[in-house]
Write a protein that holds these residues in place. Structure first.
Motif, mmCIF file in Angstrom:
data_model
loop_
_atom_site.group_PDB
_atom_site.id
_atom_site.type_symbol
_atom_site.label_atom_id
_atom_site.label_comp_id
_atom_site.label_asym_id
_atom_site.label_seq_id
_atom_site.Cartn_x
_atom_site.Cartn_y
_atom_site.Cartn_z
ATOM 1 N N VAL A 28 -30.772 -60.053 -38.494
ATOM 2 C CA VAL A 28 -31.932 -59.823 -39.189
ATOM 3 C C VAL A 28 -33.232 -59.376 -38.154
ATOM 4 O O VAL A 28 -34.226 -58.613 -38.703
ATOM 5 C CB VAL A 28 -32.317 -61.156 -40.100
ATOM 6 C CG1 VAL A 28 -34.002 -61.121 -40.321
ATOM 7 C CG2 VAL A 28 -31.267 -61.542 -40.964
ATOM 8 N N GLY A 29 -33.263 -60.064 -36.941
ATOM 9 C CA GLY A 29 -34.214 -59.805 -35.999
ATOM 10 C C GLY A 29 -34.413 -58.221 -35.783
ATOM 11 O O GLY A 29 -35.444 -57.894 -35.742
ATOM 12 N N ILE A 30 -33.049 -57.969 -35.535
ATOM 13 C CA ILE A 30 -33.110 -56.550 -34.854
ATOM 14 C C ILE A 30 -33.688 -55.360 -36.106
ATOM 15 O O ILE A 30 -34.654 -54.681 -35.775
ATOM 16 C CB ILE A 30 -31.904 -56.032 -34.529
ATOM 17 C CG1 ILE A 30 -31.254 -56.877 -33.085
ATOM 18 C CG2 ILE A 30 -31.717 -54.544 -34.332
ATOM 19 C CD1 ILE A 30 -29.949 -56.707 -32.882
ATOM 20 N N ALA A 31 -33.202 -55.591 -37.342
ATOM 21 C CA ALA A 31 -33.546 -54.957 -38.228
ATOM 22 C C ALA A 31 -35.223 -54.839 -38.862
ATOM 23 O O ALA A 31 -35.711 -54.002 -38.858
ATOM 24 C CB ALA A 31 -32.639 -55.056 -39.471
ATOM 25 N N TYR A 32 -35.581 -56.278 -38.752
ATOM 26 C CA TYR A 32 -36.892 -56.521 -39.111
ATOM 27 C C TYR A 32 -37.815 -55.950 -38.080
ATOM 28 O O TYR A 32 -38.888 -55.318 -38.322
ATOM 29 C CB TYR A 32 -37.160 -57.888 -39.479
ATOM 30 C CG TYR A 32 -38.697 -57.996 -39.818
ATOM 31 C CD1 TYR A 32 -39.122 -57.672 -41.050
ATOM 32 C CD2 TYR A 32 -39.618 -58.738 -38.912
ATOM 33 C CE1 TYR A 32 -40.387 -57.537 -41.550
ATOM 34 C CE2 TYR A 32 -40.869 -58.968 -39.321
ATOM 35 C CZ TYR A 32 -41.121 -58.375 -40.602
ATOM 36 O OH TYR A 32 -42.508 -58.281 -40.921
ATOM 37 N N PHE A 33 -37.690 -56.260 -36.999
ATOM 38 C CA PHE A 33 -38.470 -55.688 -35.756
ATOM 39 C C PHE A 33 -38.435 -54.190 -35.788
ATOM 40 O O PHE A 33 -39.464 -53.215 -35.436
ATOM 41 C CB PHE A 33 -37.988 -56.185 -34.548
ATOM 42 C CG PHE A 33 -38.857 -57.608 -34.231
ATOM 43 C CD1 PHE A 33 -39.850 -57.470 -33.388
ATOM 44 C CD2 PHE A 33 -38.414 -58.727 -34.757
ATOM 45 C CE1 PHE A 33 -40.729 -58.825 -33.050
ATOM 46 C CE2 PHE A 33 -39.111 -59.842 -34.592
ATOM 47 C CZ PHE A 33 -39.959 -59.970 -33.693
ATOM 48 N N GLY A 47 -32.619 -57.772 -28.407
ATOM 49 C CA GLY A 47 -32.260 -57.170 -29.804
ATOM 50 C C GLY A 47 -33.746 -56.686 -30.494
ATOM 51 O O GLY A 47 -33.746 -55.579 -31.090
ATOM 52 N N GLN A 48 -34.495 -57.760 -30.376
ATOM 53 C CA GLN A 48 -35.969 -57.328 -30.903
ATOM 54 C C GLN A 48 -36.522 -56.042 -30.341
ATOM 55 O O GLN A 48 -37.153 -55.310 -30.820
ATOM 56 C CB GLN A 48 -36.967 -58.473 -31.006
ATOM 57 C CG GLN A 48 -36.228 -59.750 -32.083
ATOM 58 C CD GLN A 48 -37.108 -60.936 -31.761
ATOM 59 O OE1 GLN A 48 -37.981 -60.793 -31.000
ATOM 60 N NE2 GLN A 48 -36.676 -61.817 -32.632
ATOM 61 N N ARG A 49 -36.242 -56.097 -28.999
ATOM 62 C CA ARG A 49 -36.967 -55.140 -28.186
ATOM 63 C C ARG A 49 -36.265 -53.802 -28.410
ATOM 64 O O ARG A 49 -37.106 -52.460 -28.621
ATOM 65 C CB ARG A 49 -36.933 -55.404 -26.681
ATOM 66 C CG ARG A 49 -37.781 -56.547 -26.269
ATOM 67 C CD ARG A 49 -39.381 -56.045 -26.186
ATOM 68 N NE ARG A 49 -39.935 -56.142 -27.510
ATOM 69 C CZ ARG A 49 -40.354 -56.942 -28.304
ATOM 70 N NH1 ARG A 49 -39.748 -58.366 -27.849
ATOM 71 N NH2 ARG A 49 -40.982 -56.846 -29.502
ATOM 72 N N VAL A 50 -34.652 -53.729 -28.557
ATOM 73 C CA VAL A 50 -34.293 -52.569 -28.916
ATOM 74 C C VAL A 50 -34.684 -51.934 -30.342
ATOM 75 O O VAL A 50 -34.687 -50.892 -30.685
ATOM 76 C CB VAL A 50 -32.827 -52.882 -28.868
ATOM 77 C CG1 VAL A 50 -31.884 -51.691 -29.218
ATOM 78 C CG2 VAL A 50 -32.113 -52.958 -27.273
ATOM 79 N N GLY A 51 -34.626 -52.826 -31.372
ATOM 80 C CA GLY A 51 -35.055 -52.615 -32.832
ATOM 81 C C GLY A 51 -36.424 -51.976 -32.782
ATOM 82 O O GLY A 51 -36.556 -51.188 -33.612
ATOM 83 N N SER A 52 -37.313 -52.729 -31.928
ATOM 84 C CA SER A 52 -38.739 -52.276 -31.881
ATOM 85 C C SER A 52 -38.554 -50.753 -31.352
ATOM 86 O O SER A 52 -39.136 -49.725 -32.093
ATOM 87 C CB SER A 52 -39.647 -53.026 -30.836
ATOM 88 O OG SER A 52 -39.691 -54.228 -31.612
#
Length: 491
Positions: free
Chosen positions: A260-265, A391-396
């Motif tokens: 969820v965090g990856i997709a949302y960021f 994961g959040q940085r990659v998603g961003s």
């Protein structure tokens, strides 16, 4: 400070270009180098913090961040600034995993949810307020050298925080066994190389004449990631302490929260760059005016992060699902407004739509952090936080690359290539130019909407599993943790 420096520099780039004579590749590395180095060290620093002292890692990272911020404000060449930004990103990556780990260590139950609410407030504010703060600093110190203030503002704040952090943060967790610091160096190197190569094509994407060859970096990234997984399993079988604990990987609540965090960021981080480009290059607003339009997002995100932090203990994943629905609705309204209304009215309408999205964002970030880490043992909280934030940085990086590529392809397709660099702040733009940039913003927002909806699908699946009782609850985690908290407070 560490998250603010991801977004605040975008506003200062024209000032940096004119002051240092920076070329396009240098500017790209000033932005991308920080993001790459940040993502690179999150997991290793979390692991070291778990095994040694989280306070020590936090203070070391914060000290490095102050020094590199001072150096960034004093450099005399674009190349030097790009190098310093790499070091600044490493320092930021040392700090962040310790925050989530300390929350895990010190709080439990409703208290932990409120602590994550405060964390979510900080994330929302720091991500969204960057353009406003950067624009204000440039307005005060001038366009030519004002960019130095963007970095130097970190120095007095950090100098105040360092002694407070050393005094107030706890040292070594009393429940962790003392012994030799054992690091899985091959595993760390494999993960670091896979992270850098995986992020590189995305952070180097500007949407303007990018070489397609950059996507070849993804092939060795996938090979190295597979090698990392195989190595970690081998380490786990031998009982040698892998980088990512197998228990962490098997915890479904953590996996779903990370997805969820990856997709949302990926969905919400790219919004601010394309909105800033639209407001400054399309409508001709000054940087501080563009930041003002995005302020309602930050304010509502901070307010609702507190509400979400209080509600998640009782309502669980439903809070995140509701937040994602509200974010999607706000972005959809912004999409429609960008295509239909321009000028001052368009800016006001966009601010209102972003306010709605900000309210939803506050219900997503901190509640999702709380749920993702709920069943994670405190002894691996640092590496869990590091993996989560990586994961959040990659998603961003993925989200920013996707939204800006679509944005610029629309602008270039309309024959306005280079317009983003040529627009003068505050000079106004012809209606036809505003229409093109409005359409470009609308196209970019649709990418963000799709990514937010992807996060919503994962959250709904997780909600249904929780309601049907299909969830692991590792025994002993909370009891051991509560004992740790009681022991810490008694001490």
């Amino acid at each position: 400070m560490t998250l603010l420096d991801v977004s605040i520099v975008n506003v200062a780039l024209p000032s940096i270009e004119s002051s240092l004579g920076a070329g396009s590749s240098q500017v790209q590395w000033i932005v991308a180098g920080y993001a790459l180095a940040f993502g690179l060290v999150l997991v290793p620093s979390g692991r070291i913090g778990d095994l040694s002292s989280r306070r020590l890692m936090f203070v070391l990272g914060l000290s490095g961040f102050v020094l590199t911020s001072a150096a960034a404000g004093a450099v005399q060449s674009a190349t030097a600034l790009a190098v310093v930004r790499l070091a600044q990103g490493i320092s930021a990556g040392l700090v962040n995993p310790q925050v989530l780990a300390l929350i895990q260590q010190l709080f439990s139950g409703a208290e932990r949810a409120r602590a994550f609410g405060a964390f979510g407030t900080t994330v929302g504010l720091s991500t969204a307020v960057g353009p406003l703060l950067g624009g204000a600093i440039l307005a005060v110190f001038g366009e030519q050298e004002g960019w130095r203030g963007v970095f130097l503002v970190n120095v007095p704040i950090g100098l105040v925080l360092i002694p407070l952090a050393w005094r107030w943060l706890p040292g070594r967790d009393p429940d962790r066994a003392r012994g030799t610091l054992h690091l899985d160096v091959p595993g760390l190197l494999l993960l670091a190389a896979a992270t850098v190569l995986g992020m590189l094509p995305f952070v180097l994407t500007t949407g303007q004449g990018d070489s397609a060859a950059r996507w070849w970096f993804l092939l060795p990234a996938a090979v190295l990631l597979a090698a990392f997984v195989a190595w970690e399993r081998r380490q786990g079988r031998r009982g040698r302490g892998p980088v990512v604990d197998g228990e962490l990987v098997r915890t479904r609540s953590y996996r779903n929260g990370a997805l969820v965090g990856i997709a949302y960021f990926a969905g919400f981080t790219g919004i601010f760059l394309v909105v800033t480009l639209y407001l400054q290059s399309g409508l001709g607003l000054a940087p501080w005016q563009a930041g003002l339009v995005q302020t309602p997002f930050a304010v509502l995100s901070a307010l609702f992060a507190q509400i979400g932090g209080r509600q998640v203990a009782a309502r669980g994943r439903k809070v995140v699902v509701l937040g994602l629905v509200v974010v999607a609705a706000g972005l959809l309204a912004a999409d429609l407004a960008a295509a239909a209304v321009q000028g001052t009215s368009g800016a006001v309408a966009l601010a209102a739509c972003l306010a709605v999205a900000g309210a939803g964002s506050g219900l997503v970030i901190s509640p999702n952090q709380t749920l993702a880490l709920a069943d994670v043992p405190p002894r691996v909280a640092g590496v869990a936080g590091g993996v989560l934030q990586t994961g959040q940085r990659v998603g961003s990086a993925v989200g920013v690359a996707a939204t800006t590529s679509i944005f610029f392809s629309t602008v270039v397709g309309a024959g306005l290539g280079g317009r983003a660099e040529q627009a003068g702040a505050g000079q106004g733009t012809p209606p036809q130019v505003q229409d093109v940039f409005g359409q470009a913003l609308s196209d970019g927002l649709r990418v963000s909407i799709a990514l937010v909806l992807l996060a919503l699908v994962v959250a709904v699946v997780d909600l249904l599993r929780r309601e049907h009782g299909d969830e692991e609850h590792p025994r002993g985690h909370h009891g051991a943790h509560d004992a740790s908290v009681a022991k810490h407070r008694a001490g």
